[in-house]
Design an enzyme around this catalytic site. Structure first.
Site, short mmCIF file in Angstrom:
data_model
loop_
_atom_site.label_atom_id
_atom_site.label_comp_id
_atom_site.label_asym_id
_atom_site.label_seq_id
_atom_site.Cartn_x
_atom_site.Cartn_y
_atom_site.Cartn_z
N ARG A 1 -6.83 10.58 11.03
CA ARG A 1 -6.22 9.53 12.15
C ARG A 1 -5.33 9.88 12.94
O ARG A 1 -3.75 10.00 12.62
CB ARG A 1 -5.29 8.47 10.67
CG ARG A 1 -6.28 8.14 9.96
CD ARG A 1 -6.21 6.63 9.23
NE ARG A 1 -6.92 5.96 8.76
CZ ARG A 1 -6.85 5.12 7.18
NH1 ARG A 1 -5.19 4.41 7.20
NH2 ARG A 1 -7.11 4.23 6.92
N ASP B 1 0.55 -1.19 0.16
CA ASP B 1 0.36 0.07 -0.33
C ASP B 1 0.80 0.89 -0.18
O ASP B 1 0.39 2.13 -0.56
CB ASP B 1 -0.55 0.14 1.18
CG ASP B 1 -2.21 -1.21 0.41
OD1 ASP B 1 -2.31 -1.53 0.35
OD2 ASP B 1 -2.71 -1.73 1.76
#
Length: 437
Positions: free
Chosen positions: A310, A230
């Site tokens: 986040r 990712d």
């Protein structure tokens, strides 16, 4: 008087400002003796060695908040202390270069049992190349990372390492960038998969990109096919006893630090985060019920400008326990702390400065579906400072209830009035060639 202040520390009373006694109290609560490492030999070749984890266990008793050691050397070091309980454990030692492995005694919170490479030899990275992920060259970072034995990995000079494929670490490793300007940039990031006892300290990890599929060596005895990554800076997957300290993170393709798939015993401290969207992810999917045992401490970090979500986004954790203490939050895009699946969150002694315009709420509850009543989740704030309209919505059991004991990990937050000083050196330290760092 000394007994009274120790009682305050144990009970959590230090989250309220005590400006006239802060420095005296810190000198009393923080102690560390300077000892040379038992393993000071340097290694670059693949030579077998023996080691004992019990040996390190006997060293761990000196750097903990509740330990008091009024020795003369500690008093002499007192003036260099900043209040940062991790840094004050080692930075005052002007022989820290000879005592590098003593750093492993200084972790706090969920990752406080980490050993890293403290029982191993010192491996020096002398080659910044990464030409072959299957047969790495001795002297490269990848070659040291895949060794079976514990290693304390250092660097011979300033380096910028471009990883062509994800760097898969083995257990009992420390990557220690102190003394040099070390960047892992423009390529893959680090993967900690099904391992334990890793310390990553003092490196810049930024501009990471997806790589693969490729064949990558994960140990001296195994290499195999890997899918496309990712592009995370650090991916902690099914691992435990991990400490990420004094690193710089920016511009990852996906997350900067992801802690997933049942990982636990993780401390993220003294880092500088900037220029990114998805900063920290703790728990990946609503169905990952094993994340209910996750324990993470997020302490002394500086969450800088141009971050969106986040921070940390405690998302998709099923009853994971997270302690957020003494961090500096310099605005956010969507939210500072978000969660779903009912995580337990304790926020203490942080400074939250809301952005101009946009969302002022620190805490955001995200419902993935089968979450029950969001108002019953155990989220509490104590001693936080909220600026520019920032606010935290508490819920669940009051702080002090037994439900929070797992999240707190016996770590006491310091007053939020000290956060600017505590986080002033977040990110890699510029340690000179001589003297204290």
């Amino acid at each position: 008087m000394q007994v009274r202040f120790l009682e305050l520390a144990r009970s959590g009373g230090l989250v309220q400002p005590l400006p006239h006694v802060e420095r005296w109290l810190l000198r009393m609560l923080v102690s560390r003796r300077s000892e040379p490492s038992d393993n000071q030999n340097t290694w670059v070749a693949n030579t077998p060695s023996t080691y004992s984890h019990d040996k390190f266990s006997s060293m761990r008793s000196t750097c903990r908040m509740k330990k008091i050691n009024h020795n003369n050397s500690r008093r002499m070091m007192g003036e260099c202390m900043t209040g940062n309980l991790i840094d004050d454990c080692w930075r005052c030692d002007n022989q820290w270069r000879q005592h590098r492995q003593a750093l492993a005694k200084c972790a706090l919170g969920a990752g406080s049992n980490v050993v890293g490479g403290a029982n191993g030899r010192i491996y020096v990275v002398t080659d910044d190349s990464d030409a072959d992920a299957v047969n790495p060259i001795p002297g490269t970072l990848r070659y040291g990372a895949i060794q079976q034995e514990p290693l304390w990995i250092t660097f011979s000079q300033d380096m910028s390492i471009h990883l062509r494929n994800e760097l898969i670490l083995t257990s009992f490793k420390t990557i220690d960038g102190r003394g040099f300007n070390v960047h892992i940039a423009g390529g893959a990031g680090l993967t900690l998969q099904s391992i334990s006892n890793v310390i990553i300290h003092g490196v810049h990890i930024h501009d990471t990109v997806p790589t693969g599929p490729a064949t990558v060596r994960s140990s001296m005895t195994h290499s195999g096919g890997r899918g496309r990554t990712d592009g995370d800076a650090i991916n902690i997957y099914s691992s435990h006893d991990i400490w990420i300290d004094h690193c710089y993170f920016a511009n990852g393709a996906d997350g900067l630090v992801d802690v997933t798939m049942g990982s636990t015993g993780v401390t993220i401290s003294n880092n500088y985060f900037t220029d990114h969207d998805k900063v920290i992810l703790l728990g990946a999917h609503p169905r990952d019920m094993f994340d209910m045992h996750m324990r993470v401490t997020v302490a002394y970090n500086h969450f800088g400008p141009r971050l969106i979500e986040r921070l940390p986004r405690f998302c998709r954790i099923r009853h994971g326990c997270v302690h957020v203490l003494n961090n500096m939050y310099e605005g956010w895009g969507m939210y500072a702390i978000g969660g779903s699946e009912g995580p337990t969150i304790v926020s203490q002694g942080n400074v939250f400065t809301a952005p101009n315009g946009g969302n002022k709420e620190v805490s955001k509850r995200l419902q993935d579906g089968d979450d029950g009543s969001l108002s019953n989740w155990n989220w509490q704030s104590s001693g936080d400072v909220f600026l520019n309209g920032a606010f935290f919505t508490a819920s669940g059991a009051p702080l002090g209830s037994q439900v929070y004991s797992t999240a707190l990990n016996d770590v006491t937050a310091l007053p939020a009035t000290m956060v600017a000083t505590i986080t002033a050196d977040a990110g890699p330290l510029a340690c000179a060639s001589e003297g204290i760092c």
